[in-house]
Design a protein around this motif. Sequence first.
Motif, PDB file in Angstrom:
ATOM      1  N   GLY A  49     -38.439  13.431   6.256  1.00 41.86           N
ATOM      2  CA  GLY A  49     -38.624  12.017   6.582  1.00 41.86           C
ATOM      3  C   GLY A  49     -38.300  11.141   5.396  1.00 41.86           C
ATOM      4  O   GLY A  49     -38.486  11.518   4.243  1.00 41.86           O
ATOM      5  N   ASP A  50     -37.812   9.928   5.671  1.00 43.29           N
ATOM      6  CA  ASP A  50     -37.370   9.032   4.607  1.00 43.29           C
ATOM      7  C   ASP A  50     -38.500   8.206   4.018  1.00 43.29           C
ATOM      8  O   ASP A  50     -38.429   7.767   2.878  1.00 43.29           O
ATOM      9  CB  ASP A  50     -36.279   8.097   5.130  1.00 43.29           C
ATOM     10  CG  ASP A  50     -35.032   8.865   5.558  1.00 43.29           C
ATOM     11  OD1 ASP A  50     -34.742   9.896   4.926  1.00 43.29           O
ATOM     12  OD2 ASP A  50     -34.389   8.435   6.524  1.00 43.29           O
ATOM     13  N   GLU A  51     -39.542   7.936   4.800  1.00 43.53           N
ATOM     14  CA  GLU A  51     -40.666   7.148   4.317  1.00 43.53           C
ATOM     15  C   GLU A  51     -41.956   7.720   4.895  1.00 43.53           C
ATOM     16  O   GLU A  51     -41.947   8.494   5.850  1.00 43.53           O
ATOM     17  CB  GLU A  51     -40.505   5.674   4.681  1.00 43.53           C
ATOM     18  CG  GLU A  51     -40.373   5.397   6.173  1.00 43.53           C
ATOM     19  CD  GLU A  51     -40.188   3.915   6.476  1.00 43.53           C
ATOM     20  OE1 GLU A  51     -40.814   3.099   5.777  1.00 43.53           O
ATOM     21  OE2 GLU A  51     -39.427   3.596   7.402  1.00 43.53           O
ATOM     22  N   GLU A  52     -43.074   7.318   4.286  1.00 41.02           N
ATOM     23  CA  GLU A  52     -44.357   7.901   4.692  1.00 41.02           C
ATOM     24  C   GLU A  52     -45.035   7.128   5.810  1.00 41.02           C
ATOM     25  O   GLU A  52     -45.616   7.716   6.721  1.00 41.02           O
ATOM     26  CB  GLU A  52     -45.303   7.959   3.481  1.00 41.02           C
ATOM     27  CG  GLU A  52     -44.859   8.904   2.383  1.00 41.02           C
ATOM     28  CD  GLU A  52     -43.768   8.318   1.512  1.00 41.02           C
ATOM     29  OE1 GLU A  52     -42.915   9.103   1.020  1.00 41.02           O
ATOM     30  OE2 GLU A  52     -43.757   7.071   1.333  1.00 41.02           O
ATOM     31  N   LEU A  53     -44.975   5.807   5.754  1.00 46.88           N
ATOM     32  CA  LEU A  53     -45.775   5.002   6.678  1.00 46.88           C
ATOM     33  C   LEU A  53     -45.091   3.669   6.913  1.00 46.88           C
ATOM     34  O   LEU A  53     -44.693   2.984   5.962  1.00 46.88           O
ATOM     35  CB  LEU A  53     -47.173   4.779   6.087  1.00 46.88           C
ATOM     36  CG  LEU A  53     -48.166   3.921   6.866  1.00 46.88           C
ATOM     37  CD1 LEU A  53     -48.477   4.559   8.213  1.00 46.88           C
ATOM     38  CD2 LEU A  53     -49.456   3.731   6.054  1.00 46.88           C
TER      39      LEU A  53
END
Length: 644
Positions: A49-53
């Motif tokens: 995934g590229d970002e967490e949240l």
Amino acid sequence: MYDYASYVERAYGVTAPDFSALHTWSVNHLGDFWRGVWDYFDVIASEPGDEELTGETMPGAQWFPGARLNYAENSLRAAATRPDEIAIIGEYEDAPARHMTWSELESQVASVAQRLRDLGVEPGDRVAGVLPNIPETAVALLATVSVGGVWSVVNTDFGPEGVADRFAQIEPKILFTVDGYRFGGKLRDMTDSYAPLREVLPTVEQLIVIDQQPRDTVGELPADALRYSDLIAQRAEPNYEQVPFEHPLWILYSSGTTGKPKGIVHSHGGVTLEFLKALGLHAGLGPTDVAYFAVATTWMVWNMSVGILLTGATIITYDGAPTFGGPQKSLELVAKNNATFFGTGAGVLTMIERSGVVPNVHQDFSALKSILVTGSPLPDTTWDWVYESVSEDVRLGSDSGGTDITSAFMGSNPYQPVYRGELQGPYLGADVQAWNGQGERVWDEVGEMVVTKPLPSMPVYFWNDLDGSRYQSAYFGVFPGVWRHGDWVTQLNSGPFVVHGRSDSTINRGGIRMGSADITQVVDRVAGVSASMVIGAELAGGDYYMPLFVVPEPGTNLSEELRETIVATIREQISPRYVPDEIIEAPAVPRTRTGKLLEIPVKKLFQGADANSLNRATAEDAEVLDWYARTAHDYEKRQTRPAQ
């Protein structure tokens, strides 16, 4: 947790000299914290995934968009590095323990998963189990999620109606069960239950029976049933379907005061990260540990016990009565297996304490490092008893969470001291607070427990809640955008919490929640019953009182025969767990002018609320409400009357 704190200091340049500093960072930098958990435990994923949240709005926050992984693959990673070490110890009432190595566990999961694929199970299909706490139940779970299927399980003490209330709504394609099991020294033959189960679950295409009893001791299996022993005899290579972070993992159940139990759906990614945090950091479990949770499969904590495999620790399952051979059975299993960790409901320890047993006189608990208690508050006397009668060196932690997040919101950690009756603090990543009715944070006074920021293991949705309205109402209807859990808590100015019990009318027996309506709708169908109401009251000292109020049909009374019929009906159609502590004849059930049951006000009366606090004007019949106030007062007098 100390090592993780050192890791985040190196990775993120933060200073975390104590738990308060580490927790503050974890909730103020949610993305960094949860990516830190991911990286620290080296989560296996085909896409990270590229970002967490994406934002912190609740509900609606999206975790790790674009990530793809599989919960079972992460649970079985030890098979590659420690194939011959023990993964699961299966204990039984009167049969020898069985040991399953990591390679054997991986092999059985692969074989069952392949057969599920052959049977047409695809990602998103539901697979259900009516199963006890045995190693094969863990295999069935892991095999199901290996293929991207969605798992759900209840214990074997549930009757067909209790099973149908949960499973019929999720429409399972496959049903796992057992041929029989032993409980309290008796063999319970399950073969007679197959036809009723399939009748209430018409979507089931295949019955798979875990055949663990000698064939001449149980009935014949249906001709179209598959034997588990045949499935695992067919070897297959491990194959883990890579699914999105929020792909459904399992469905747990929680009930309000009306309707069917809500199907709470959790995700592969959310549960993986939450369990690594809760079990790896807070409980401190790892490859050298042996862990035992005294649980039934219906309880969310059973899922957590299987989740311990994520840490590489060995888990113990137990198929049998919790008091077989004596009240100390659970602790005997701990000592026998040199368990380093013991998880249990508060009621188990209280029951052993009250029996007068002193376990450490006959058992060696030198390997035991920690005990985690959950389900309900632990009485003060039991705190002392654990240190006196089990081990003075153990770390006794009390945690509080819920089926809703399949983990804890607050509880133990290795940094802070343990004080009787207190939970040490919130879990990392969980911004837990106590609020008053005006939505203001309060300290040193009773308030509603809320969570102000999202957690990855919050439900992805409720089953059959297409517009999300039930989800919204369940958690965010009181304080918009803030999770209200339904517990009364006090947060002390120094940080720890004290939990006072549920702020709603949910029945909570040993940590397993049941909607009051689930019980009364069964009782109300008993011939001779006009209406009924049940409450579960958390009392001082950790006690729990569950009375059932029954209104007999006009012109009759609550005879002993009717009492026995009600008890038998609850046992057969719901579960023996929910047999009430007392059945009380009532003139009527209390309702508002709009017809809603006044369960919560009555519950508060039994918990010591002043009768003058009742809003009699809202009652359909104020005199009926007064009767309940007098009954609660009489109960309180009975409890405080000195022994003769």
